[in-house]
Design a protein around this motif. Structure first.
Motif, PDB file in Angstrom:
ATOM      1  N   GLY A  10      38.461  26.514  32.791  1.00 47.76           N
ATOM      2  CA  GLY A  10      39.079  27.089  33.979  1.00 47.76           C
ATOM      3  C   GLY A  10      38.469  28.405  34.412  1.00 47.76           C
ATOM      4  O   GLY A  10      38.843  28.976  35.437  1.00 47.76           O
ATOM      5  N   ALA A  11      37.465  28.904  33.687  1.00 44.20           N
ATOM      6  CA  ALA A  11      36.864  30.205  34.019  1.00 44.20           C
ATOM      7  C   ALA A  11      36.098  30.162  35.343  1.00 44.20           C
ATOM      8  O   ALA A  11      35.875  31.198  35.958  1.00 44.20           O
ATOM      9  CB  ALA A  11      35.943  30.661  32.894  1.00 44.20           C
ATOM     10  N   GLY A  12      35.679  28.950  35.744  1.00 44.53           N
ATOM     11  CA  GLY A  12      34.930  28.825  36.999  1.00 44.53           C
ATOM     12  C   GLY A  12      33.466  28.439  36.784  1.00 44.53           C
ATOM     13  O   GLY A  12      32.649  28.543  37.703  1.00 44.53           O
ATOM     14  N   LYS A  13      33.135  27.943  35.603  1.00 46.03           N
ATOM     15  CA  LYS A  13      31.747  27.596  35.279  1.00 46.03           C
ATOM     16  C   LYS A  13      31.206  26.516  36.228  1.00 46.03           C
ATOM     17  O   LYS A  13      30.132  26.659  36.797  1.00 46.03           O
ATOM     18  CB  LYS A  13      31.640  27.087  33.824  1.00 46.03           C
ATOM     19  CG  LYS A  13      32.169  28.066  32.775  1.00 46.03           C
ATOM     20  CD  LYS A  13      32.019  27.507  31.354  1.00 46.03           C
ATOM     21  CE  LYS A  13      32.831  26.253  31.063  1.00 46.03           C
ATOM     22  NZ  LYS A  13      34.300  26.429  31.121  1.00 46.03           N
ATOM     23  N   ARG A 123      44.796  27.690  36.625  1.00 46.32           N
ATOM     24  CA  ARG A 123      43.563  27.177  37.241  1.00 46.32           C
ATOM     25  C   ARG A 123      43.304  25.728  36.844  1.00 46.32           C
ATOM     26  O   ARG A 123      42.949  24.895  37.665  1.00 46.32           O
ATOM     27  CB  ARG A 123      42.368  28.031  36.824  1.00 46.32           C
ATOM     28  CG  ARG A 123      42.300  29.331  37.595  1.00 46.32           C
ATOM     29  CD  ARG A 123      40.875  29.795  37.599  1.00 46.32           C
ATOM     30  NE  ARG A 123      40.772  31.151  38.107  1.00 46.32           N
ATOM     31  CZ  ARG A 123      39.687  31.893  38.001  1.00 46.32           C
ATOM     32  NH1 ARG A 123      38.641  31.402  37.352  1.00 46.32           N
ATOM     33  NH2 ARG A 123      39.652  33.087  38.512  1.00 46.32           N
ATOM     34  N   TYR A 137      38.211  21.314  43.917  1.00 47.06           N
ATOM     35  CA  TYR A 137      39.300  21.958  44.683  1.00 47.06           C
ATOM     36  C   TYR A 137      40.369  22.475  43.745  1.00 47.06           C
ATOM     37  O   TYR A 137      40.354  22.196  42.551  1.00 47.06           O
ATOM     38  CB  TYR A 137      39.930  20.949  45.668  1.00 47.06           C
ATOM     39  CG  TYR A 137      38.969  20.493  46.722  1.00 47.06           C
ATOM     40  CD1 TYR A 137      38.709  21.286  47.836  1.00 47.06           C
ATOM     41  CD2 TYR A 137      38.281  19.287  46.580  1.00 47.06           C
ATOM     42  CE1 TYR A 137      37.797  20.888  48.799  1.00 47.06           C
ATOM     43  CE2 TYR A 137      37.365  18.878  47.539  1.00 47.06           C
ATOM     44  CZ  TYR A 137      37.130  19.679  48.643  1.00 47.06           C
ATOM     45  OH  TYR A 137      36.219  19.290  49.578  1.00 47.06           O
ATOM     46  N   ASP A 201      37.448  36.746  43.596  1.00 43.38           N
ATOM     47  CA  ASP A 201      37.488  35.449  44.294  1.00 43.38           C
ATOM     48  C   ASP A 201      36.140  34.736  44.172  1.00 43.38           C
ATOM     49  O   ASP A 201      35.138  35.330  43.773  1.00 43.38           O
ATOM     50  CB  ASP A 201      38.031  35.571  45.730  1.00 43.38           C
ATOM     51  CG  ASP A 201      37.153  36.411  46.614  1.00 43.38           C
ATOM     52  OD1 ASP A 201      35.918  36.307  46.469  1.00 43.38           O
ATOM     53  OD2 ASP A 201      37.685  37.171  47.436  1.00 43.38           O
TER      54      ASP A 201
HETATM   55  P1  ADP Z   1      35.436  25.448  34.454  1.00 39.42           P
HETATM   56  O1  ADP Z   1      34.246  24.611  34.857  1.00 39.42           O
HETATM   57  O2  ADP Z   1      35.034  26.766  33.856  1.00 39.42           O
HETATM   58  O3  ADP Z   1      36.405  24.716  33.578  1.00 39.42           O
HETATM   59  P2  ADP Z   1      36.187  25.226  37.283  1.00 39.42           P
HETATM   60  O4  ADP Z   1      34.966  25.746  37.967  1.00 39.42           O
HETATM   61  O5  ADP Z   1      36.414  23.768  37.289  1.00 39.42           O
HETATM   62  O6  ADP Z   1      36.252  25.824  35.776  1.00 39.42           O
HETATM   63  O7  ADP Z   1      37.454  25.977  37.922  1.00 39.42           O
HETATM   64  C1  ADP Z   1      38.783  25.634  37.539  1.00 39.42           C
HETATM   65  C2  ADP Z   1      39.687  25.628  38.770  1.00 39.42           C
HETATM   66  O8  ADP Z   1      39.867  26.969  39.235  1.00 39.42           O
HETATM   67  C3  ADP Z   1      39.125  24.829  39.944  1.00 39.42           C
HETATM   68  O9  ADP Z   1      40.194  24.114  40.556  1.00 39.42           O
HETATM   69  C4  ADP Z   1      38.558  25.889  40.890  1.00 39.42           C
HETATM   70  O10 ADP Z   1      38.733  25.508  42.237  1.00 39.42           O
HETATM   71  C5  ADP Z   1      39.395  27.118  40.573  1.00 39.42           C
HETATM   72  N1  ADP Z   1      38.608  28.356  40.584  1.00 39.42           N
HETATM   73  C6  ADP Z   1      37.314  28.526  40.172  1.00 39.42           C
HETATM   74  N2  ADP Z   1      36.934  29.820  40.322  1.00 39.42           N
HETATM   75  C7  ADP Z   1      38.000  30.482  40.838  1.00 39.42           C
HETATM   76  C8  ADP Z   1      38.228  31.857  41.217  1.00 39.42           C
HETATM   77  N3  ADP Z   1      37.270  32.792  41.086  1.00 39.42           N
HETATM   78  N4  ADP Z   1      39.448  32.166  41.708  1.00 39.42           N
HETATM   79  C9  ADP Z   1      40.422  31.232  41.828  1.00 39.42           C
HETATM   80  N5  ADP Z   1      40.269  29.920  41.488  1.00 39.42           N
HETATM   81  C10 ADP Z   1      39.073  29.546  41.003  1.00 39.42           C
END
Ligand code: ADP
Ligand code: ADP
Ligand code: ZN
Length: 216
Positions: A10-13, A123, A137, A201
């Protein structure tokens, strides 16, 4: 440019790796995506991985090391790659080093996305993707501009991962702290580690990453 994006679920990778792919002409290599493809194809590897993934536990090192090693040789990696979700253990980090030196490649940077623990569950449990093109999304943080329609391809079909529920996320977070976070000092000692504020963001996180990559 060869990069590792490090951070808990959920970090946004994945979100950031996709945004960097085009800009730097490098390939996102997500072991999670590769394993999910194996699960869907019903391969022997997929059958082994499925139960562990659904439980939120890591799959065996040998299995992910094997799939990454073959993938790095593909044509789309010739300008470089962004590792998303790999390495996740010390054994994987060491295997990656060996793999890269045998191919005469090196890592340019390891970037850690730093995010508050409480934000991660929200997230992950709100995450979904387009069933057709895979665009990502979020129920609250990243909605399509037209409700129910993918911005990227116009599809109206979306999907959620079976492991993106609260209980499994907590197990995955535990796995991150116990097995993955210990690789941070490994890369710090090599002078490769950078940190980015993952609470900013999405656009702002991309800008922070671009600054690091442009300076690398
Ligand atoms: P990871 O790959 O690290 O598990 P994701 O890129 O899939 O994480 O992101 C997890 C969720 O959080 C997704 O639904 C994404 O849309 C959302 N998200 C990603 N980055 C952000 C951010 N900077 N702020 C808010 N939500 C985010
Ligand atoms: P997230 O983006 O939310 O961190 P991933 O898609 O990277 O999740 O991974 C989903 C699951 O796939 C993990 O919980 C684990 O079971 C398996 N997996 C992915 N990458 C690895 C890896 N490098 N080593 C072991 N297991 C992995
Ligand atoms: Zn789509």
């Amino acid at each position: 440019m060869n990069l590792i994006l490090l951070g808990p679920p959920g970090a946004g990778k994945g979100t950031q790796a996709k945004r960097l792919e085009d800009k730097f002409s490098i390939a996102q290599l997500s072991t999670g995506d590769m394993l999910r493809a194996e699960v869907s194809s019903g391969s022997e590897l997929g059958v082994t991985a499925k139960k562990l993934m659904e439980a939120g536990e890591l799959v065996p090192d040998s299995l992910v090391i094997g799939i990454i090693s073959g993938r790095i040789d593909d044509e789309d990696c010739k300008n470089g790659f962004i590792l998303d979700g790999f390495p996740r253990t010390e054994a994987q980090a060491e295997a990656l080093d060996e793999m890269l030196s045998s191919k005469e490649l090196k890592l340019n940077k390891v970037v850690q996305l730093v995010v508050d623990e409480e934000a991660l569950v929200e997230r992950v449990t709100g995450r979904y993707t387009c069933a057709k093109c895979g665009n990502g999304y979020h129920d609250k943080f990243q909605q399509p501009s037209k409700e129910g329609v993918c911005d990227n391809c116009g599809s109206e079909e979306f999907k959620r991962r079976a492991d993106d529920n609260e209980e499994t996320v907590r197990t995955r977070l535990r796995a991150y702290h116990e097995q993955t976070a210990p690789i941070i000092p490994y890369y710090e000692a090599k002078g490769l580690m950078e940190r980015v504020d993952g609470m900013a963001d999405i656009e702002d996180v991309t800008k922070q990453l671009e600054r690091i990559l442009e300076a690398a």
